[in-house]
Design a protein around this motif. Sequence first.
Motif, PDB file in Angstrom:
ATOM      1  N   UNK A 163       0.856  -1.182   0.000  1.00 18.68           N
ATOM      2  CA  UNK A 163       0.000   0.000   0.000  1.00 18.68           C
ATOM      3  C   UNK A 163       0.891   1.230   0.000  1.00 18.68           C
ATOM      4  N   UNK A 164       0.657   2.146  -0.905  1.00 18.21           N
ATOM      5  CA  UNK A 164       1.594   3.246  -1.107  1.00 18.21           C
ATOM      6  C   UNK A 164       1.555   4.286   0.005  1.00 18.21           C
ATOM      7  N   UNK A 165       0.364   4.609   0.514  1.00 13.72           N
ATOM      8  CA  UNK A 165       0.249   5.642   1.545  1.00 13.72           C
ATOM      9  C   UNK A 165      -0.693   5.166   2.639  1.00 13.72           C
ATOM     10  N   UNK A 166      -0.546   5.783   3.805  1.00 10.86           N
ATOM     11  CA  UNK A 166      -1.585   5.660   4.821  1.00 10.86           C
ATOM     12  C   UNK A 166      -2.448   6.920   4.693  1.00 10.86           C
ATOM     13  N   UNK A 167      -3.013   7.437   5.745  1.00 13.50           N
ATOM     14  CA  UNK A 167      -3.953   8.555   5.603  1.00 13.50           C
ATOM     15  C   UNK A 167      -3.283   9.880   5.265  1.00 13.50           C
ATOM     16  N   UNK A 168      -2.044  10.058   5.702  1.00 16.31           N
ATOM     17  CA  UNK A 168      -1.366  11.336   5.482  1.00 16.31           C
ATOM     18  C   UNK A 168      -0.417  11.225   4.294  1.00 16.31           C
ATOM     19  N   UNK A 169       0.202  12.344   3.939  1.00 14.23           N
ATOM     20  CA  UNK A 169       1.158  12.352   2.825  1.00 14.23           C
ATOM     21  C   UNK A 169       2.462  11.690   3.251  1.00 14.23           C
ATOM     22  N   UNK A 204      -3.923   0.806  -3.374  1.00 19.86           N
ATOM     23  CA  UNK A 204      -4.220   2.232  -3.220  1.00 19.86           C
ATOM     24  C   UNK A 204      -5.266   2.514  -2.155  1.00 19.86           C
ATOM     25  N   UNK A 205      -5.481   1.569  -1.224  1.00 19.15           N
ATOM     26  CA  UNK A 205      -6.292   1.876  -0.050  1.00 19.15           C
ATOM     27  C   UNK A 205      -5.629   3.019   0.717  1.00 19.15           C
ATOM     28  N   UNK A 206      -6.418   3.854   1.358  1.00 16.11           N
ATOM     29  CA  UNK A 206      -5.932   4.988   2.161  1.00 16.11           C
ATOM     30  C   UNK A 206      -5.311   6.095   1.322  1.00 16.11           C
ATOM     31  N   UNK A 207      -5.271   5.968   0.017  1.00 22.13           N
ATOM     32  CA  UNK A 207      -4.624   6.995  -0.799  1.00 22.13           C
ATOM     33  C   UNK A 207      -5.573   8.152  -1.091  1.00 22.13           C
ATOM     34  N   UNK A 208      -4.990   9.303  -1.441  1.00 19.42           N
ATOM     35  CA  UNK A 208      -5.772  10.389  -1.996  1.00 19.42           C
ATOM     36  C   UNK A 208      -6.232  10.035  -3.400  1.00 19.42           C
ATOM     37  N   UNK A 209      -7.250  10.743  -3.870  1.00 15.63           N
ATOM     38  CA  UNK A 209      -7.841  10.407  -5.168  1.00 15.63           C
ATOM     39  C   UNK A 209      -6.827  10.526  -6.302  1.00 15.63           C
ATOM     40  N   UNK A 210      -6.077  11.606  -6.348  1.00 17.82           N
ATOM     41  CA  UNK A 210      -5.121  11.776  -7.453  1.00 17.82           C
ATOM     42  C   UNK A 210      -4.004  10.737  -7.386  1.00 17.82           C
ATOM     43  N   UNK A 211      -3.559  10.393  -6.184  1.00 13.35           N
ATOM     44  CA  UNK A 211      -2.533   9.353  -6.057  1.00 13.35           C
ATOM     45  C   UNK A 211      -3.044   8.036  -6.623  1.00 13.35           C
ATOM     46  N   UNK A 212      -4.287   7.700  -6.309  1.00 14.06           N
ATOM     47  CA  UNK A 212      -4.878   6.457  -6.816  1.00 14.06           C
ATOM     48  C   UNK A 212      -4.988   6.476  -8.339  1.00 14.06           C
ATOM     49  N   UNK A 213      -5.507   7.559  -8.902  1.00 16.41           N
ATOM     50  CA  UNK A 213      -5.685   7.630 -10.347  1.00 16.41           C
ATOM     51  C   UNK A 213      -4.339   7.605 -11.064  1.00 16.41           C
ATOM     52  N   UNK A 214      -3.359   8.330 -10.519  1.00 16.09           N
ATOM     53  CA  UNK A 214      -2.020   8.328 -11.132  1.00 16.09           C
ATOM     54  C   UNK A 214      -1.431   6.924 -11.161  1.00 16.09           C
TER      55      UNK A 214
END
Length: 380
Positions: A163-169, A204-214
């Motif tokens: 998983x690339x990110x948790x809740x924060x950047x 891409x769970x917990x990711x921001x929308x743009x991070x997921x789409x990218x």
Amino acid sequence: MALPRRNFLAAAAATALVPPAIAALPKDRGPAVINALGGLFDPNQPAEDESGAEVAGTPRTPIERRVIEDALASGTIAINNTLGYVAGPMDPFEFTVSEIATWDWRIRHHSDRLLKVLTAGDILRARAEGKLGIIYGFQNALMMGDRVARADLFSDLGVRVFQLTYNVANPVGDGAMAPQNRGLTPFGRQLVERLNANRVMVDLSHSGERTCLDAARLSKAPISINHTGCRALTDLPRNKTDEELRLVASRGGFVGIYFMPFLNPRSVATAEDVVRHIDHAVNVCGEDHVGIGTDGGTTAIANMVRYRTHIRKQIADRKAAGIGAAGENPDTLPFVEELQGPDQFRTLAGLLRERGYREGRIEKILSLNFLRYARTVWGG
């Protein structure tokens, strides 16, 4: 090595087909379940470190036998089990390597009941042998530091979900609670490519929308959102938009619906909420791309009053550590009360039948869709 583009396109085009070896899962022990994000723990003995915010080390202790037997009794044949760094003061790299070693030891200690999963074939083997397959998964990328080559190391150590990110950047991209909603960073793009090369799932769970789409657009292999809900039904950041869900599915990926409070605007989710979110995801993604990632265990809670006291402290600790999510409040429970214990998946299957779901579609949601996706990414 990375999937050539022509192979990826062929895999995406074939997502409606279930490989014969997968379709042949034995049914003598009831429906098989693959939990795309779960855990092996006893909620009746809650540890202060369940949020990942304060833990300083992982003791090399066995798993309680009851916890393993509850998971097997539920029909679960494999769990994506979070290990490694999520948040807290410890060194992310050292802590993660230590946790991998601890889980290797636990699987050896419980070799009669647990099996480490490296390929889709290992999940089938766990089912055949009456064991529980343990998939090593991360929920953050901070253990990478600034060294993309560490993806090779963690793949060699058996990590199969990243998983690339948790809740924060973080240095890879923005999480679901990061207000800027920036996409993948240059380092994040390098990491996705390296994970593709190692045949590791990009989650891409917990990711921001743009991070997921990218990430979905960049990845040469299908990606996953292993535990989420549908934002069209409940507008909270931990849930995914239809655009995210549709893109992931269109590229051959997998979406797991969780048993979490974020399925309901009041942050108290019911079994009916789980069914509604599954149904919406199936309508958006198609029935070949949706499964379950409960974000919980299978051992029931005996003393709810005591547990609620613990959860209130945990939520306060998560908020103080800056890793809490919108929708968490003192009355939040990290599960659905009607879907607790070893019967939770049988209960869910019954509710899906009442919704008009045929047995074949239920089997896809409980296990076959994840198996199909795992075979595409991991092989075997």
